[in-house]
Design an enzyme around this catalytic site. Structure first.
Site, short mmCIF file in Angstrom:
data_model
loop_
_atom_site.label_atom_id
_atom_site.label_comp_id
_atom_site.label_asym_id
_atom_site.label_seq_id
_atom_site.Cartn_x
_atom_site.Cartn_y
_atom_site.Cartn_z
N LYS A 200 0.85 -1.20 0.00
CA LYS A 200 0.00 0.00 0.00
C LYS A 200 0.88 1.25 0.00
CE LYS A 200 -2.00 3.00 2.65
NZ LYS A 200 -2.03 4.14 1.72
N THR A 255 5.86 8.11 13.44
CA THR A 255 5.86 7.37 14.71
C THR A 255 4.43 7.18 15.23
OG1 THR A 255 8.09 8.06 15.25
CG2 THR A 255 6.68 7.48 17.11
N GLY A 258 2.79 4.44 13.35
CA GLY A 258 3.39 3.17 13.75
C GLY A 258 2.82 2.68 15.07
N GLU A 275 9.63 1.29 10.64
CA GLU A 275 10.69 2.30 10.40
C GLU A 275 10.00 3.64 10.54
OE1 GLU A 275 13.68 1.43 10.10
OE2 GLU A 275 13.54 -0.65 9.43
N CYS A 309 13.59 10.85 6.83
CA CYS A 309 13.61 10.45 8.24
C CYS A 309 15.01 10.53 8.82
CB CYS A 309 13.05 9.04 8.38
SG CYS A 309 13.83 7.87 7.29
N GLU A 410 9.86 16.22 14.82
CA GLU A 410 10.30 15.98 13.45
C GLU A 410 9.56 16.94 12.52
OE1 GLU A 410 9.12 12.34 11.43
OE2 GLU A 410 11.18 12.15 10.71
P1 NDP Z 1 2.29 8.33 7.57
O1 NDP Z 1 2.55 7.55 8.78
O2 NDP Z 1 1.25 9.36 7.59
O3 NDP Z 1 1.90 7.36 6.36
C1 NDP Z 1 2.70 6.29 5.96
C2 NDP Z 1 1.83 5.25 5.29
O4 NDP Z 1 0.91 4.73 6.24
C3 NDP Z 1 0.98 5.80 4.15
O5 NDP Z 1 0.84 4.81 3.16
C4 NDP Z 1 -0.34 6.06 4.84
O6 NDP Z 1 -1.43 6.09 3.95
C5 NDP Z 1 -0.42 4.87 5.76
N1 NDP Z 1 -1.30 5.03 6.91
C6 NDP Z 1 -1.69 6.17 7.53
N2 NDP Z 1 -2.50 5.87 8.57
C7 NDP Z 1 -2.62 4.52 8.63
C8 NDP Z 1 -3.31 3.61 9.47
N3 NDP Z 1 -4.05 4.02 10.51
N4 NDP Z 1 -3.20 2.30 9.23
C9 NDP Z 1 -2.45 1.83 8.21
N5 NDP Z 1 -1.79 2.65 7.36
C10 NDP Z 1 -1.85 3.98 7.57
O7 NDP Z 1 3.70 8.91 7.12
P2 NDP Z 1 3.99 9.85 5.90
O8 NDP Z 1 3.51 9.25 4.63
O9 NDP Z 1 3.53 11.21 6.29
O10 NDP Z 1 5.58 9.77 5.83
C11 NDP Z 1 6.39 10.58 6.56
C12 NDP Z 1 6.90 9.88 7.79
O11 NDP Z 1 7.61 8.70 7.45
C13 NDP Z 1 7.88 10.71 8.56
O12 NDP Z 1 7.55 10.74 9.92
C14 NDP Z 1 9.21 10.00 8.39
O13 NDP Z 1 10.10 10.18 9.42
C15 NDP Z 1 8.79 8.60 8.23
N6 NDP Z 1 9.78 7.85 7.49
C16 NDP Z 1 10.56 6.95 8.18
C17 NDP Z 1 11.56 6.27 7.57
C18 NDP Z 1 12.37 5.28 8.31
O14 NDP Z 1 12.89 4.39 7.68
N7 NDP Z 1 12.50 5.37 9.60
C19 NDP Z 1 11.85 6.46 6.15
C20 NDP Z 1 10.98 7.39 5.50
C21 NDP Z 1 9.98 8.05 6.19
P3 NDP Z 1 -1.99 7.53 3.41
O15 NDP Z 1 -0.88 8.13 2.65
O16 NDP Z 1 -3.13 7.14 2.58
O17 NDP Z 1 -2.36 8.32 4.63
#
Ligand code: NDP
Length: 510
Positions: A200, A255, A258, A275, A309, A410
């Site tokens: 997804k 976070t 997650g 992650e 990140c 962040e």
């Molecule tokens: P989000 O947590 O908002 O979204 C990540 C993914 O999760 C998207 O596909 C999103 O879908 C989906 N999602 C959102 N809510 C839910 C839920 N309740 N259940 C299941 N899936 C869900 O993060 P961002 O897309 O805003 O990405 C940025 C974040 O990612 C930053 O905090 C960054 O630090 C972190 N990141 C971490 C990395 C690492 O390796 N540690 C690497 C890269 C980024 P939708 O888009 O449809 O909301």
């Protein structure tokens, strides 16, 4: 020419529309990829995907609901429980992944163009990231035949050994900042270990991940082994996480998300690897080559417009070289080209959305209210090339403290806080004084100091005299609230497998 699949059309010939990239802005529509077929969402709903450089829609994408998620999980379940994929020899799955890697390379330019249009990422970065995605498939294709269990001398007459078996059905949920790379980081090791996958992508940036569906069939992935659903995290993503047919969730994102995912997954003890976010340090000692450190730190925080990140967003600089570092850093930042992501020379593009840009601008105003000095940048860019896009000039805060919210939260944008230090122990306490522990860098010419400090920084990865610390071949992940588990390297194969111990009793006869 760019070929894109169109929705709801009956055969491959009709499924493809060609248009010239140079003319560019044709709208495309995209279905879900379930059981080897492109299908619209059962409700028929779609959502719009934007180009952040001009804030215009570029695609309509199927909006999966619970029923579509259920179809995808059933397809994956069937492929795993009854299909050939998990039973194939590791070397056979490796051959498929090598083909997959070649196909990614053959389509590199198309995927990179789609990525840059959708994310606002400079095209040179997109090309690198798609190339790295192909290499990720190659790495895991090669790795799987070198991934094996142990024989264990146990306390009974017999033979004891371990094997690694696939987890089963894997849900891979990825964010918008490195959409193609993150998808490959998860899909390649999950597939090569014999799992079936539902991917997804993030709703802002689903386009590049959909290429994986196109290429999967050509590579020889059996139907149902790789499924791709697009749709909101709060509904489709949540339904995927809660689905009893899913065995393992691999997630990259915020976070807070997650944490929600982990709670939902706890209901039926799904395996989870996360992650998450970061607030990484960049430590500069006075004995370093300060000019070199400053120049090489710029893209360590502003790369991908700070939407990284691993962004080294807190610089801890020894007091005696503080001004030298700040001057050199700002000088290099001034020279960094902000512009059209499709231009080969561009180093920083727009942010992924106006919403993200405004969030970052809000943090810049917050930093000023908190008493940090805005020494450079931070303004929204609106002239010429920037007129319609979500552009912001990278910002440098000086005289920031580690306690400020801009140092603790962040921001996920191009903002650096430069914090002075005099005492090494106190600096390390501050470096470790956030809820995160993902990445970081330190700059020194003293090897003992490098080792001493590297050992004390509580983060999953660290670069010494380098802003790099992420390699396909090496483990990547976070301490504390930056995550659980490790992507990449051989560690990732452990992420997607269970260890099974088998004991063969050889009888009581001596
Ligand atoms: P989000 O947590 O908002 O979204 C990540 C993914 O999760 C998207 O596909 C999103 O879908 C989906 N999602 C959102 N809510 C839910 C839920 N309740 N259940 C299941 N899936 C869900 O993060 P961002 O897309 O805003 O990405 C940025 C974040 O990612 C930053 O905090 C960054 O630090 C972190 N990141 C971490 C990395 C690492 O390796 N540690 C690497 C890269 C980024 P939708 O888009 O449809 O909301």
């Amino acid at each position: 020419m760019l070929s894109i699949y169109l929705a709801g059309v009956p055969n491959e010939k009709d499924c493809t529309v060609d248009f010239e990239i140079e003319k560019g802005m044709a709208m495309t529509t995209h279905d879900l990829f379930i059981q080897g077929k492109w299908v619209p969402a059962q409700t028929g709903e779609t959502f719009e995907v934007m180009n952040p450089a001009v804030t215009e829609p570029i695609a309509q994408v199927a909006k999966a609901g619970e029923r579509d998620v259920d179809d995808a999980v059933r397809a994956a379940r069937k492929a795993f429980d009854e299909g050939p994929w998990p039973k194939m020899l590791a070397s056979q799955r490796a051959s498929v992944l090598f083909r997959f890697a070649n196909l990614i390379r053959e389509n590199l330019e198309e995927i990179a163009q789609a990525e840059s249009r959708n994310v606002g990422k400079p095209i040179s970065d997109s090309r690198d990231e798609v190339g790295a995605g192909a290499y990720c498939f190659e790495y895991y294709a090669g790795a799987i035949t070198k991934f094996f269990g142990e024989t264990i001398p146990v306390s009974k007459q017999g033979f004891d050994y371990t094997i690694h078996v696939p987890c089963g059905v894997v849900a891979a949920i990825v964010p918008w900042n490195f959409p193609f790379a993150m998808a490959c980081w998860k899909v390649a090791p999950a597939l090569v270990t014999g799992n079936a996958v539902i991917l997804k992508p993030a709703s802002y940036t689903p386009l590049s991940a959909l290429f994986l569906g196109r290429l999967a069939q050509e590579a020889g992935i059996p139907d149902g082994v790789l499924n791709i659903i697009t749709g909101p995290g709060s509904t489709a993503g949540n339904a995927l996480v809660a689905h009893p047919g899913v065995d393992k969730i691999t997630f990259t994102g915020e976070t807070a998300t997650g944490c929600t995912i982990m709670k939902t997954a706890a209901e039926d003890i799904k395996r989870v690897s996360l992650e998450l976010g970061g607030k990484s340090p960049n430590i500069v000692f006075a004995d370093a080559d300060v000019e070199h450190a400053a120049r090489n730190s710029v893209m360590g925080v502003y790369g991908n417009c700070g939407q990284d990140c691993c962004a080294r967003s807190r610089a801890f600089v020894e007091q005696s070289v503080y001004d030298e570092f700040v001057d050199a850093f700002i000088d290099q930042t001034r020279k960094t080209l902000i512009g059209d992501p499709m231009d080969d020379a561009t180093q920083i593009g727009p942010m992924v959305s106006m919403h993200q840009r405004d969030t970052v601008r809000g943090y810049i105003e917050l930093g000023q209210k908190e008493g940090a000095t805005l020494a450079y940048g931070g303004e929204i860019l609106t002239d010429g090339t920037y007129a319609k896009g979500s552009y912001i000039r990278p910002a440098v805060f000086t005289q920031a403290t580690n306690a400020m919210r801009i140092s603790q939260e962040e921001i996920f944008g191009p903002v650096l806080n430069v914090i002075p230090f005099t005492d090494e122990d106190e600096m390390i306490r501050q470096v470790n004084g956030t809820k995160y522990g993902l990445s970081g860098s330190l700059w020194t010419n003293d090897l003992s100091k490098a080792l001493r400090v590297a050992n004390q920084v509580r983060s999953g990865v660290l670069g010494v005299n380098s802003s790099s610390s992420v390699f396909i071949e090496a483990p990547f992940g976070g301490f504390k609230q930056s995550g659980i588990g490790r992507d990449l390297g051989m560690n990732s194969l452990l992420n997607f497998t269970e260890v099974k111990n088998v004991f063969i009793f050889l009888g009581d006869k001596k």
